[in-house]
Design an enzyme around this catalytic site. Structure first.
Site, PDB file in Angstrom:
ATOM      1  N   THR A 214      31.450  52.550  46.874  1.00  0.00           N
ATOM      2  CA  THR A 214      32.229  53.489  47.669  1.00  0.00           C
ATOM      3  C   THR A 214      33.404  52.792  48.342  1.00  0.00           C
ATOM      4  OG1 THR A 214      31.175  53.155  49.831  1.00  0.00           O
ATOM      5  CG2 THR A 214      30.082  54.667  48.288  1.00  0.00           C
ATOM      6  N   ASP A 215      34.387  53.569  48.727  1.00  0.00           N
ATOM      7  CA  ASP A 215      35.383  53.059  49.654  1.00  0.00           C
ATOM      8  C   ASP A 215      34.689  52.870  51.013  1.00  0.00           C
ATOM      9  OD1 ASP A 215      37.848  52.246  50.727  1.00  0.00           O
ATOM     10  OD2 ASP A 215      38.927  53.737  49.548  1.00  0.00           O
ATOM     11  N   TRP A 216      35.387  52.282  51.954  1.00  0.00           N
ATOM     12  CA  TRP A 216      34.750  51.791  53.178  1.00  0.00           C
ATOM     13  C   TRP A 216      34.546  52.908  54.209  1.00  0.00           C
ATOM     14  CZ3 TRP A 216      34.673  48.583  49.629  1.00  0.00           C
ATOM     15  CH2 TRP A 216      34.368  47.232  49.772  1.00  0.00           C
TER      16      TRP A 216
END
Length: 647
Positions: free
Chosen positions: A362-364
């Site tokens: 995932t992105d952060w």
């Protein structure tokens, strides 16, 4: 035009803390005995058949996962079978880490810009985490010392699994918030500049040189390339793309990945995490989904598939990992939820239709809210806002994702398994992908670096020279009235604006006022207008209109009317500058360049060779009339895609 210094500004460090921390083929060759390996290893060594192996689990015998002669999958299965659920869950999370100024790994009292990043050793001890990404670093020697110490600490854990260090781009001459450039790394044009240059071989050369610098300090995973298509000109993240054209982006993305990874992952590779699947470019009105004021991507031109093309190219050269973006692909799937929560996107499209079985991260910051005093920055759980953090974790894993970026909550995975809401077999599938990459990168054989060679490799003279060449090659000449350029060096009285006068004095006589000058040379940047959202970090994103306004515009036009002027504009987004273009004698565009690089082009020491990687619209009305998902659709652009002159 200021490049990053040794440390990013405090605001940038604060941004990454708030964003990422508060929101809580096998190398089958035997390992030969070499003195350097023995000296750099602190684990016990086993001698088997004349070869030495690291006894990572300290049991006095050679396990399959410790034996480089074994097939990759046999090693993965053996190690997986020895791991506890807590160890597996820890492997599924990656977050930032602080590098102490002396290279030590202990949790020292935080100081200055390092105050906001977590301590990696504590995350390993308390969370069983094993992947970390780096933001600011104090120096190359400190980083090298820290890295080796962290790997020795990892050796001492129960199974001795080596850590993986990841990083955002560090090699671009930029003040963009996503550029993690640090003192010492060679400084190249931004990815948009490679789009302007359009040379696949040169892009691969860049990636290969950056790969060598990463390897020298232990960075084994690149949180790039960014292959989104810049079809919405107001989007703040355009600087990290190769532009708006899918064909150009695909060609350069492949060269980029091959330069970092090689034909296959190995001990000399840096794994690429290509982002942001399935294309982050079509943001409504250009607003970025880091923030709650923009949650959904839109496709008014029914052009979803166009944005997949660069990802298909990346998969064809075996990118090691994929990162989805935050936004919701509105109206494209069975439910309007963000990409990482979206099973139709991750499992249905990426895994089933595109046949990708690699790592997805995932992105952060998708799970936990960030609390900043009285301000709460919501997790980027768009479409899943009403779910609890534990439910978000489950939905993301159910969607087909393997790893959580910017989170420290493996306990939620453990709880979900104990509650019967996730099977351990499902967790095993993700952990196998994570372990497989570590084995492919050769980390189990020798994860250490040479601390003496690290500062000699990072920023090698030939790397720096090539980076400086890229800055010059990317400069794009858009207007050259009456062949004003190139100028003869030393023969002009010049007035400069946003240029170091000391550097300019090497090219001509610098005067104090425009009226004294034969010619003015000025540097500008694409305008932006911060969004007022209640989240301070939103102001760091270059949102909003692309044109100069009010007094700023009037003063520029007055200068252009006073003296013949060469205008260079840094394009991190397409600028709307019809009046400036009309009055300028010369218009240049750069994509991350020093004053010296620009002046070398102005004075003919280097020819401009770039071509616009996107259109430059004629008006904000034309921008607003564009469809966010379509390339090349600006009505009567001031400069079309591909524009560029030379001498």
């Amino acid at each position: 035009m200021k490049k990053w210094l040794l440390f990013p500004p405090l605001a940038v460090s604060l941004f990454f803390f708030l964003l990422f921390w508060i929101a809580p083929g096998c190398n089958s060759k035997p390992v030969n005995t070499v003195d350097s390996l023995v000296e750099r290893n602190s684990s016990r060594l086993l001698t088997v058949g004349g070869y030495r192996f690291r006894d990572l689990n300290k049991n006095g015998r050679l396990d399959p996962y410790e034996d480089a002669r074994q097939p990759l999958e046999a090693r993965v299965r053996d190690l997986l079978g020895q791991m506890t659920l807590e160890e597996k869950a820890g492997l599924m999370f990656i977050n930032g880490a602080r590098v102490n100024s002396d290279g030590s790994i202990e949790d020292q009292p935080a100081q200055g810009m390092f105050a906001f990043a977590p301590n990696a050793m504590r995350l390993m001890q308390e969370k069983k985490m094993n992947h970390f990404n780096l933001w600011a670093i104090p120096s190359i020697p400190a980083l090298a010392t820290w890295y080796n110490s962290m790997q020795r600490f990892a050796e001492g854990t129960r199974l001795g699994i080596p850590i993986t260090i990841a990083s955002d781009p560090r090699n671009h001459f930029s003040s963009n918030v996503f550029a993690m450039s640090a003192h010492g790394f060679s400084q190249w044009c931004e990815p948009l500049g490679f789009g302007a240059i359009g040379d696949s071989a040169f892009t691969r050369q860049f990636a290969d040189m950056a790969r060598q610098e990463y390897l020298a300090v232990g960075i084994r995973e690149a949180l790039h390339p960014q292959v989104d298509l810049a079809t919405e000109p107001r989007w703040p993240r355009i600087a990290g793309t190769f532009g708006e054209d899918a064909k150009l982006t695909s060609r350069l993305a492949q060269a980029y990945i091959l330069g970092f990874q090689g034909d296959s992952l190995g001990a000399q590779s840096v794994a690429c995490m290509t982002k942001h699947f399935s294309g982050g470019g079509p943001q409504k009105e250009g607003l970025d989904p880091h923030f709650a004021f923009q949650k959904g991507q839109v496709y008014p031109g029914n052009n979803f598939k166009y944005h997949l093309i660069p990802f298909e190219a990346a998969l064809a050269v075996h990118t090691a990992a994929i990162m989805p973006y935050y936004g919701v692909p509105m109206g494209q799937t069975s439910e309007n939820v963000g990409f990482s929560f979206n099973k139709d996107i991750i499992t249905g499209l990426l895994r089933d239709s595109l046949h990708y079985d690699g790592l997805v991260c995932t992105d952060w910051g998708l799970v936990n809210d960030a609390h900043m005093g009285p301000i709460v920055w919501p997790a980027r759980a768009w479409g899943a806002e009403k779910l609890s953090p534990k439910e978000r974790v489950q939905k993301i894993i159910d969607a087909g994702v393997d790893q959580f970026g910017g989170e420290n909550c493996p306990d939620l995975v453990v709880q979900l398994v104990h509650e019967g809401k996730l099977s351990e077999d499902r967790i095993n599938a993700s952990v196998q992908r994570l372990l497989r990459q570590k084995f492919q990168l050769g980390l189990f054989e020798d994860p250490f670096i040479d601390t003496v060679l690290a500062p000699l490799t990072v920023g090698k003279p030939e790397f720096r020279a090539a980076g400086e060449e890229s800055q010059r090659r990317a400069i794009t000449l858009l207007k050259n009235e009456k062949n004003t350029l190139p100028l003869a060096k030393g023969k002009w009285k010049i007035y400069v604006h946003h240029i170091d006068s000391g550097i300019a004095a090497q090219y001509g006589q610098v005067v104090k006022t425009p009226k004294e000058a034969d010619l003015a040379i000025i540097r500008l940047s694409t305008p932006f207008y911060p969004v007022k959202s209640g989240i301070p970090m939103a102001a760091m994103f270059h949102h909003g209109d692309l044109d100069f306004k009010g007094k700023q515009k009037d003063s520029l036009l007055q200068l252009l009317s006073t003296v013949p002027t060469v205008v260079d504009i840094y394009l991190d987004r397409p600028a709307v500058i019809p009046e400036i273009n009309a009055k300028a004698k010369v218009l240049l565009a750069d994509f991350g360049a020093s004053d010296q690089a620009v002046l070398d082009v102005v004075f003919g020491l280097h020819k401009p060779g770039g071509h616009l990687p996107f259109e430059m619209p004629r008006s904000m009305e034309a921008v607003r009339a564009q469809k966010e998902d379509l390339p090349h659709d600006s009505k009567d652009p001031l400069y079309p895609f591909g524009s560029g002159l030379s001498y």
